[in-house]
Scaffold this active site. Sequence first.
Site, PDB file in Angstrom:
ATOM      1  N   ASP A  37     109.991  71.528 117.313  1.00  0.00           N
ATOM      2  CA  ASP A  37     108.952  70.678 117.886  1.00  0.00           C
ATOM      3  C   ASP A  37     108.635  71.057 119.313  1.00  0.00           C
ATOM      4  O   ASP A  37     109.433  71.705 119.973  1.00  0.00           O
ATOM      5  CB  ASP A  37     109.504  69.249 117.959  1.00  0.00           C
ATOM      6  CG  ASP A  37     108.993  68.399 116.839  1.00  0.00           C
ATOM      7  OD1 ASP A  37     108.275  68.925 115.988  1.00  0.00           O
ATOM      8  OD2 ASP A  37     109.316  67.198 116.840  1.00  0.00           O
ATOM      9  N   LYS A  59     103.416  69.167 117.829  1.00  0.00           N
ATOM     10  CA  LYS A  59     102.109  68.524 117.865  1.00  0.00           C
ATOM     11  C   LYS A  59     101.698  68.458 119.313  1.00  0.00           C
ATOM     12  O   LYS A  59     102.400  67.919 120.138  1.00  0.00           O
ATOM     13  CB  LYS A  59     102.197  67.131 117.265  1.00  0.00           C
ATOM     14  CG  LYS A  59     102.519  67.193 115.803  1.00  0.00           C
ATOM     15  CD  LYS A  59     102.763  65.824 115.247  1.00  0.00           C
ATOM     16  CE  LYS A  59     103.346  65.932 113.862  1.00  0.00           C
ATOM     17  NZ  LYS A  59     104.583  65.199 113.717  1.00  0.00           N
ATOM     18  N   MET A 175     105.971  57.213 124.800  1.00  0.00           N
ATOM     19  CA  MET A 175     104.566  57.567 124.563  1.00  0.00           C
ATOM     20  C   MET A 175     103.623  56.529 125.176  1.00  0.00           C
ATOM     21  O   MET A 175     102.574  56.220 124.615  1.00  0.00           O
ATOM     22  CB  MET A 175     104.275  57.676 123.055  1.00  0.00           C
ATOM     23  CG  MET A 175     105.153  58.689 122.355  1.00  0.00           C
ATOM     24  SD  MET A 175     105.006  58.638 120.554  1.00  0.00           S
ATOM     25  CE  MET A 175     106.105  57.285 120.146  1.00  0.00           C
TER      26      MET A 175
HETATM   27  N1  SAH Z   1     112.689  61.565 119.238  1.00  0.00           N
HETATM   28  C1  SAH Z   1     112.413  61.507 120.659  1.00  0.00           C
HETATM   29  C2  SAH Z   1     111.141  60.742 120.975  1.00  0.00           C
HETATM   30  C3  SAH Z   1     109.882  61.367 120.426  1.00  0.00           C
HETATM   31  S1  SAH Z   1     108.436  60.488 120.885  1.00  0.00           S
HETATM   32  C4  SAH Z   1     113.623  60.922 121.379  1.00  0.00           C
HETATM   33  O1  SAH Z   1     114.506  60.373 120.738  1.00  0.00           O
HETATM   34  O2  SAH Z   1     113.687  61.046 122.591  1.00  0.00           O
HETATM   35  C5  SAH Z   1     107.925  61.370 122.322  1.00  0.00           C
HETATM   36  C6  SAH Z   1     108.139  60.522 123.565  1.00  0.00           C
HETATM   37  O3  SAH Z   1     109.508  60.587 123.954  1.00  0.00           O
HETATM   38  C7  SAH Z   1     107.382  60.995 124.779  1.00  0.00           C
HETATM   39  O4  SAH Z   1     106.040  60.539 124.786  1.00  0.00           O
HETATM   40  C8  SAH Z   1     108.177  60.335 125.887  1.00  0.00           C
HETATM   41  O5  SAH Z   1     107.876  58.963 125.987  1.00  0.00           O
HETATM   42  C9  SAH Z   1     109.603  60.466 125.344  1.00  0.00           C
HETATM   43  N2  SAH Z   1     110.288  61.661 125.872  1.00  0.00           N
HETATM   44  C10 SAH Z   1     110.726  62.716 125.187  1.00  0.00           C
HETATM   45  N3  SAH Z   1     111.354  63.606 125.998  1.00  0.00           N
HETATM   46  C11 SAH Z   1     111.308  63.058 127.239  1.00  0.00           C
HETATM   47  C12 SAH Z   1     111.805  63.450 128.521  1.00  0.00           C
HETATM   48  N4  SAH Z   1     112.473  64.588 128.695  1.00  0.00           N
HETATM   49  N5  SAH Z   1     111.595  62.626 129.575  1.00  0.00           N
HETATM   50  C13 SAH Z   1     110.933  61.453 129.430  1.00  0.00           C
HETATM   51  N6  SAH Z   1     110.446  61.030 128.246  1.00  0.00           N
HETATM   52  C14 SAH Z   1     110.634  61.809 127.172  1.00  0.00           C
END
Ligand code: SAH
Length: 263
Positions: A37, A59, A175
């Site tokens: 991803d 995506k 998000m």
């Molecule tokens: N499965 C992922 C979330 C996917 S949805 C998890 O468990 O973290 C994608 C969202 O995750 C982004 O829009 C943001 O809100 C958050 N996100 C993912 N990586 C991030 C990071 N390094 N710092 C801050 N927010 C993050």
Amino acid sequence: MSQTGKVYLVGAGPGDPKLITVKGLECLQQADVVVYDRLANPALLEHAPETAERIYCGKLPDNHTLKQEKINELLAEKALAGNVVVRLKGGDPCVFGRVGEEAEHLARLGIPFEIVPGVTAGIAAPAYAGIPVTHREHGSSFAVVTGHLREDKPELATEKWRALANGIDTVAFYMGVANLPLIRSQLILHGRDPQTPVAVIAWGTLPQQTTVTGTLSDIEERLAENSQITNPAIILVGDVVQLRERINWFESALTPGGTAVNQ
Ligand code: SAH
């Protein structure tokens, strides 16, 4: 026909490539195919054998490169051909990671799979910003919420806003940056104190991590002053945010002298 392989649905962790689990790393080392991803750190691909096939199916915010159904089919097809397939997802695969759809598809076809949990951004980004999501005195409940709210399909009904505003001490919105104005105003409208501390943490656990803090009433202005905040970011609401003043360890180390960009 070759024997069916196996699919590992693996959490890559939030960003820092060391925050993958040992089990996740072992899966990568055995992979014939890695389907990864946008938010899985590409540095992790180095752990896969050189011969492993690497397939990007991230995506982009408005531009889906591979539809979810196609990803499901791809995983099944590669496993049915006898491969060990690693589906590498940012954070934890079960937190807004659509792992349910992938696992269901594999289960339906009788393809063996395992889910390997990961460190989710909603906990890790705050931790690296000096904010534990729970605390004996400042927060005894924690919710993980999508901030990706579509007007044609309001994901959060009034009761949910009321519950988040009044019943949960710490709320992590994923998000949600584009909807920050709506999120903060709904929380206030449903009874949350406008002085409740808020942190917006972008690129958590990575060297470019940036955090902006404020309150529900002024976080929008605070954010507007700081153009370094871009997606991905977590919006964290709750009294635990105050702890950052004392235990902001990671960004202090990044900026010698200990001054975070935005206190
Ligand atoms: N499965 C992922 C979330 C996917 S949805 C998890 O468990 O973290 C994608 C969202 O995750 C982004 O829009 C943001 O809100 C958050 N996100 C993912 N990586 C991030 C990071 N390094 N710092 C801050 N927010 C993050």
